[in-house]
Design a protein around this motif. Sequence first.
Motif, PDB file in Angstrom:
ATOM      1  N   ALA A  64       0.519  -1.547   0.323  1.00  0.00           N
ATOM      2  CA  ALA A  64       0.234  -0.203  -0.062  1.00  0.00           C
ATOM      3  C   ALA A  64       0.847   1.142   0.169  1.00  0.00           C
ATOM      4  O   ALA A  64       1.441   1.380   0.217  1.00  0.00           O
ATOM      5  CB  ALA A  64      -0.912  -0.173   1.160  1.00  0.00           C
ATOM      6  N   TRP A  66       0.597   5.657   0.711  1.00  0.00           N
ATOM      7  CA  TRP A  66      -0.101   5.850   1.679  1.00  0.00           C
ATOM      8  C   TRP A  66       0.597   7.238   0.523  1.00  0.00           C
ATOM      9  O   TRP A  66       0.830   7.993   0.936  1.00  0.00           O
ATOM     10  CB  TRP A  66       0.114   6.333   2.972  1.00  0.00           C
ATOM     11  N   TYR A  75      -4.732   2.843   9.786  1.00  0.00           N
ATOM     12  CA  TYR A  75      -4.872   1.159  10.316  1.00  0.00           C
ATOM     13  C   TYR A  75      -5.492   0.955   8.275  1.00  0.00           C
ATOM     14  O   TYR A  75      -6.219   1.713   7.827  1.00  0.00           O
ATOM     15  CB  TYR A  75      -7.130   1.297  10.122  1.00  0.00           C
ATOM     16  N   GLN A  76      -4.757  -0.281   7.957  1.00  0.00           N
ATOM     17  CA  GLN A  76      -4.698  -1.051   6.872  1.00  0.00           C
ATOM     18  C   GLN A  76      -5.605  -2.726   7.126  1.00  0.00           C
ATOM     19  O   GLN A  76      -4.358  -3.814   7.910  1.00  0.00           O
ATOM     20  CB  GLN A  76      -3.998  -1.292   6.477  1.00  0.00           C
ATOM     21  N   SER A  77      -6.047  -3.129   6.058  1.00  0.00           N
ATOM     22  CA  SER A  77      -6.253  -4.719   6.140  1.00  0.00           C
ATOM     23  C   SER A  77      -6.675  -4.940   5.152  1.00  0.00           C
ATOM     24  O   SER A  77      -6.340  -4.744   3.972  1.00  0.00           O
ATOM     25  CB  SER A  77      -8.120  -4.923   6.755  1.00  0.00           C
ATOM     26  N   PHE A  78      -6.165  -6.112   4.420  1.00  0.00           N
ATOM     27  CA  PHE A  78      -6.438  -6.853   3.542  1.00  0.00           C
ATOM     28  C   PHE A  78      -6.108  -8.324   3.540  1.00  0.00           C
ATOM     29  O   PHE A  78      -6.429  -8.972   4.524  1.00  0.00           O
ATOM     30  CB  PHE A  78      -5.051  -6.605   2.803  1.00  0.00           C
TER      31      PHE A  78
END
Lengths: 109, 157
Positions: A64, A66, A75-78
Amino acid sequence: MAIKSQPRVRVPAQAKAGEIIEIKTLISHEMESGQRKDAAGKTVPRDIINTFQAAFNGKPFFTAEWFPSISANPYQSFFFRAKESGEFTFTWKDDAGAEQKASAKLTVA
Amino acid sequence: MPLHLDATLVPTRRRALKLAGLATLAAVLAPRMALATEAQVADEIKKLFSGKAMGEGKIKLDLPEIAENGLVVPINLDVESPMTEADFVKSVHVFADGNPLPQVLTYRFTPESGKASASARMRLAQTQNVIAVAEMSNGQLYSAKAQVKVTIGGCGG
């Protein structure tokens, strides 16, 4: 300046082969956008985490990039498709080139 | 209402208000209202992808219709794809066309991702469109757009 915050990572400890698992990460950081001015009217210099990367057994599978429009404490979800047991490495990199890392183990039954 | 727009980018607003007073603060902030416009951003996106045609669909862009706090707006996107070596989503770019810096994030996926889906949180300076552009492994582009109404400090948006 190094990134002092200890990142938080949530990864399931176990998965079935072929299962797609969700990974959630969070790190504390001001994410200073470079758009703000202080009380004296001087621009506060930009200082953000600009890259996040997730790798499994050394092979990156999600990145990612940014920009300053990302909120503070990013916050990062994947997702990841589990195939074999191994270890995740997560890396956050800021504008000054400093890094913070976290890791997590995954067991595939 | 320039003061309100800026407030989203100035977490220390309350402190600043005490120090500078409302009028001076407005005067200091006014010259830097360099928010991007919709047309500018549309142009820039076109340039970035060298004018290639973009398809509709494939991208599910999940955003709140109304964001009470422009500092933390959740964004969740999901691109339809089998995510195999032969056919996967290479990257997704997100833009906010009313922010001072419209680029928000870029995701790079691989077939190992299993699913071209991710969530994050972003800043929105005002009510505006959020645009996502997905690039497939065969070079095809898809885009999706959603409007988010930004309310700040309960003073309406």
